[in-house]
Design a protein around this motif. Structure first.
Motif, PDB file in Angstrom:
ATOM      1  N   ARG A  58       0.545  -0.870   0.072  1.00 19.46           N
ATOM      2  CA  ARG A  58      -0.106   0.405  -0.019  1.00 19.46           C
ATOM      3  C   ARG A  58       0.985   1.088  -0.096  1.00 19.46           C
ATOM      4  O   ARG A  58       0.422   1.815  -0.604  1.00 19.46           O
ATOM      5  N   GLY A  61       1.686   1.738  -3.661  1.00 15.02           N
ATOM      6  CA  GLY A  61       0.475   2.273  -4.152  1.00 15.02           C
ATOM      7  C   GLY A  61       0.835   3.888  -3.833  1.00 15.02           C
ATOM      8  O   GLY A  61      -0.119   4.674  -4.814  1.00 15.02           O
ATOM      9  N   ASN A 149       1.658   4.147   7.670  1.00 12.76           N
ATOM     10  CA  ASN A 149       1.957   2.983   7.706  1.00 12.76           C
ATOM     11  C   ASN A 149      -0.705   2.601   7.088  1.00 12.76           C
ATOM     12  O   ASN A 149      -0.839   1.524   8.261  1.00 12.76           O
TER      13      ASN A 149
END
Length: 171
Positions: A58, A61, A149
Motif C-alpha cells: 500500500r 501504491g 501506514n
C-alpha cells in the motif's frame, strides 16, 4: 583563444592557469560490479527502494499515485526481471531514474545500500519513513517525509510527496 595564445607564447610544459573545472566535472563513475545500462536516464522515472514485503504494498501504491499525479511513473525493482542477478536490476533502475524514493522504515540495509548507490550516481533521493528512529544518523540532516501506514497516513504521504516529485522533475 587566450589558451591558444598562451600555448604559442609559453612552453606547453609551463605551469599556467587554465579555466578551472569543478570537482563535479572530474568525477567519473565506473562501476566494477554493475553493468551500466544502455538506456538513458528517464526524467519521468521514479525508482522506489523499499523492502519486498506485503506491508509495503500500500505504501508503494501511495508513492505510485504521487508520481502519477505529477506526470511521472514509479517503478520498483521487484517488478523487473531483466538479469538473473537482482542487484543488477536494482542498479539499472536507479541508473535510469531521475528520482529515487527510499523508504528507511525498519532500517533495511538493502535500502541504505541502494540510497548510497543513488547518491553516488547523483540522483535525487527522497527519503521517507514511518519512524524518525529508522533514519540513520548520517542521513538525518537530509529532509525526509514521515508517514503512517494507514489510510490517512498514506493519503498524507501522497499529498506531501507529489509536490516534492514535481519540484525535482523540473530540476
Amino acid at each position: 583563444m587566450i589558451d591558444g595564445l598562451l600555448r604559442t607564447q609559453i612552453s606547453p610544459q609551463a605551469p599556467y592557469s587554465r579555466l578551472k573545472r569543478s570537482p563535479r566535472d572530474a568525477i567519473q563513475v565506473r562501476p566494477q560490479f554493475f553493468e551500466v545500462p544502455d538506456q538513458p536516464i528517464d526524467r519521468k522515472l521514479v525508482a522506489v527502494m523499499m523492502p519486498f514485503s506485503p506491508p509495503f504494498h500500500r505504501v508503494y501504491g501511495a508513492i505510485h499515485n504521487a508520481a502519477q499525479n505529477v506526470g511521472l511513473h514509479a517503478q520498483k525493482a521487484d517488478d523487473i526481471w531483466n538479469h538473473s542477478v537482482l542487484i543488477q536490476d536494482i542498479f539499472g533502475l536507479i541508473y535510469r531514474s531521475h528520482i529515487v524514493v527510499c523508504d528507511f522504515t525498519g532500517k533495511n540495509p538493502n535500502v541504505f545500500y541502494e540510497a548510497g548507490i543513488a547518491h553516488m550516481l547523483g540522483r535525487h533521493v527522497v527519503p521517507i519513513t514511518q519512524s524518525h528512529e529508522d533514519v540513520p544518523f548520517d542521513l538525518r540532516h537530509h529532509r525526509y517525509i514521515p508517514y503512517l501506514n494507514n489510510g490517512e497516513g498514506l493519503a498524507g504521504l501522497t499529498a506531501q510527496l507529489a509536490p516534492r516529485l514535481a519540484t525535482l522533475a523540473g530540476s
